[in-house]
Design a protein around this motif. Structure first.
Motif, PDB file in Angstrom:
ATOM      1  N   PRO A 153     -40.950  15.326 -10.924  1.00  0.00           N
ATOM      2  CA  PRO A 153     -42.352  14.625 -11.101  1.00  0.00           C
ATOM      3  C   PRO A 153     -43.223  15.006  -9.973  1.00  0.00           C
ATOM      4  N   GLY A 154     -44.387  14.660  -9.490  1.00  0.00           N
ATOM      5  CA  GLY A 154     -44.900  14.487  -8.233  1.00  0.00           C
ATOM      6  C   GLY A 154     -44.455  13.750  -7.140  1.00  0.00           C
ATOM      7  N   ALA A 188     -42.721  10.477 -16.341  1.00  0.00           N
ATOM      8  CA  ALA A 188     -42.864  11.004 -17.802  1.00  0.00           C
ATOM      9  C   ALA A 188     -43.246  12.315 -18.488  1.00  0.00           C
ATOM     10  N   THR A 189     -42.491  13.171 -19.483  1.00  0.00           N
ATOM     11  CA  THR A 189     -42.177  14.450 -19.222  1.00  0.00           C
ATOM     12  C   THR A 189     -43.652  14.518 -19.720  1.00  0.00           C
ATOM     13  N   GLY A 190     -44.125  15.845 -19.443  1.00  0.00           N
ATOM     14  CA  GLY A 190     -45.808  16.660 -19.616  1.00  0.00           C
ATOM     15  C   GLY A 190     -46.801  15.821 -19.259  1.00  0.00           C
TER      16      GLY A 190
END
Length: 503
Positions: free
Chosen positions: A115-116, A99-101
């Motif tokens: 994303p990682g 998810a963003t953030g």
């Protein structure tokens, strides 16, 4: 190109990355099956991965046409049974925040906010699929060689090429470098850094073109200044020689500034001196474009326009009662190089003026012949020819009792003769019974006149109009001077006025 570490050194010990551990688990291997080659290789079972000496690889990144990478499911949906087990069966499943953030984000060729956990999936898939990019050992040498070659091109060849050819060749080099890099990267999975030489070509060409443009503009400005200065000097030279039209033509090619306003103002005054008032008005109008309030150009412009329509210069007795008009508050008019001071007499064919030769500050008498006013068009050529021929003949005479001729010329609508200025009176007043001269004085005068005529006859010149009006007696030393040699002959065939002096 993004790199991924396959092993990390910690206090002399090497530890595998998460991607390596996942690949080992997926291949049903153990960590004993992982080998690190200090020369730059990592072996995982039968898979041999080329790396640098820091055990970094260049992984591939996977996406379909729509840009989707790996199947992603919400953890809540999996726990709630909304995701069928078949979707995860026999799959390597990674769990992490997307998810963003939330969680760390990394820039990759597919997304600047990857994303990682997705980055880890790409690295793991690259190992398992044996799909990675190779940076050969010779790649840095190729890059360095290309930088040197591009530098030579920019420093030596490009400055010698024309603008069009230079742009074409630089564009070809730029496209070749970029295309070559893409072909090796996509088709051969070889990473050779060609972007740096390509960027050098682009930046170098832009900088050199900019420099060339600036230098060209500077040269143009220098040439423009030199051209303006040359035109100014030529204009001043023409003006000093009396060629005012050529001077104005050159001055118009010089940018109009305060310095030029003063030069143009003097040019307009010269036009006034030469009675070319319409041209003087044109100069004033040209000056008014820059500064309509400069000195008194508005007043002079209106006066010059009026004078151009009403000025009469060199009028004769036969030309009516109009006299010589001089511009008030203006510079004195000129004939040739002579300044006109005042009118001192008028004859049948023109006016006599007192003038001054500014070069030697000598006063002269100037006889004028207004050709356009006194003669018909078909007579004009003959009259001019006779006028100058007779003036030349009289100019050959050098005798103490003959008036000296200095110069003759034609300017605008006037022919003129500049001669010795005699301050005295002719003998006409002494022909009256109550003012007769003593016999001794008369004999002396007759003797001097005879000597003058004898000399003139020896030079092939016949006066043909000896009379008291053409013999001057000077006030200063009572010297006798014979005047009007040869000039009377002009009026004999053209306009005969018995007993009236020509000029």
């Amino acid at each position: 190109m993004r790199s991924a570490w396959l092993a990390f050194e910690y206090y002399g010990e090497f530890y595998p990355s998460m991607a390596v551990m996942l690949a080992v688990r997926d291949l049903n291997l153990t960590m004993k099956d992982v080998e690190l080659d200090p020369a730059g290789r990592v072996r995982i079972g039968a898979i041999e991965i080329p790396t640098d000496r820091a055990f970094r690889m260049q992984p591939a990144f996977f996406a379909d046409i729509s840009g989707e990478t790996f199947a992603m499911y919400s953890a809540a949906d999996v726990l709630d049974g909304k995701v069928p087990p078949a979707a995860l069966k026999d799959k390597l499943v990674l769990v992490g925040p997307t998810a963003t953030g939330v969680g760390a984000r990394f820039a990759t060729p597919l997304n600047v906010q990857t994303p990682g956990v997705e980055l880890l999936a790409h690295e793991t898939a690259s190992i398992l699929d044996e799909n990675w990019y190779l940076r050969p050992g010779w790649a840095p040498w190729v890059t360095a060689l290309l930088i040197v070659l591009v530098g030579l091109y920019l420093a030596w060849l490009l400055p010698r090429l024309g603008a069009a050819l230079g742009v074409t060749l630089s564009a070809v080099l730029l496209v070749a470098l970029l295309a070559g890099g893409l072909v090796m990267l996509i088709g051969m999975h070889l990473w050779v850094e060609l972007a740096t030489p390509a960027l050098l070509v682009l930046a170098g060409h832009v900088l050199l073109s900019t420099k060339r443009l600036l230098v060209t503009e500077e040269e143009k400005e220098t040439i423009s200044k030199e051209s303006a200065e040359t035109n100014k000097m030529l204009g001043l030279s023409f003006q000093s020689q009396g060629m005012l039209d050529l001077a104005f033509e050159k001055f118009r090619k010089v940018p109009l500034d305060d310095d030029m306003m003063e030069i143009l103002y003097n040019l307009a005054l010269d036009y006034e001196r030469k009675r070319q008032f319409s041209k003087a008005a044109n100069v004033y109008e040209y000056m008014a474009r820059h500064d309509p309030n400069y000195k008194d150009i508005q007043t002079r412009m209106e006066r010059a326009k009026t004078a151009g329509e009403t000025m009469i210069f060199g009028a004769s007795l036969s030309g009516g009662t109009a006299g010589t008009l001089l511009l008030t508050d203006g510079a004195r008019p000129t004939l040739g190089r002579y300044e006109i001071i005042k009118e001192i007499g008028r004859g049948a064919m023109g006016t006599v003026y007192l003038g001054r030769d500014p070069k030697i500050n000598r006063e002269v008498a100037i006889k004028t012949l207004a050709l356009s006013q006194e003669f018909d068009e078909n007579e004009l050529a003959e009259v001019k020819e006779r006028f100058f021929r007779e003036a030349e003949t009289a100019g050959r005479l050098t005798h103490p009792n003959i008036v000296t001729i200095y110069d003759a010329g034609e300017e605008h609508d006037l022919a003129y003769i500049a001669m010795e200025y005699l301050e005295g009176t002719d003998l006409t007043p002494f022909t009256k019974p109550d003012k007769l001269l003593p016999k001794v004085a008369v004999l002396k005068i007759v003797g001097k006149v005879a000597e003058a005529l004898d000399y003139a006859h020896s030079q092939g010149v016949v006066h043909r109009d000896i009379k008291p009006a053409n013999i001057m007696l000077l006030k200063k030393n009572r010297t006798v001077k014979v005047t009007d040699f040869g000039i009377a002959r002009i009026t004999t065939s053209s306009k005969t006025k018995t007993g009236v002096v020509l000029g």
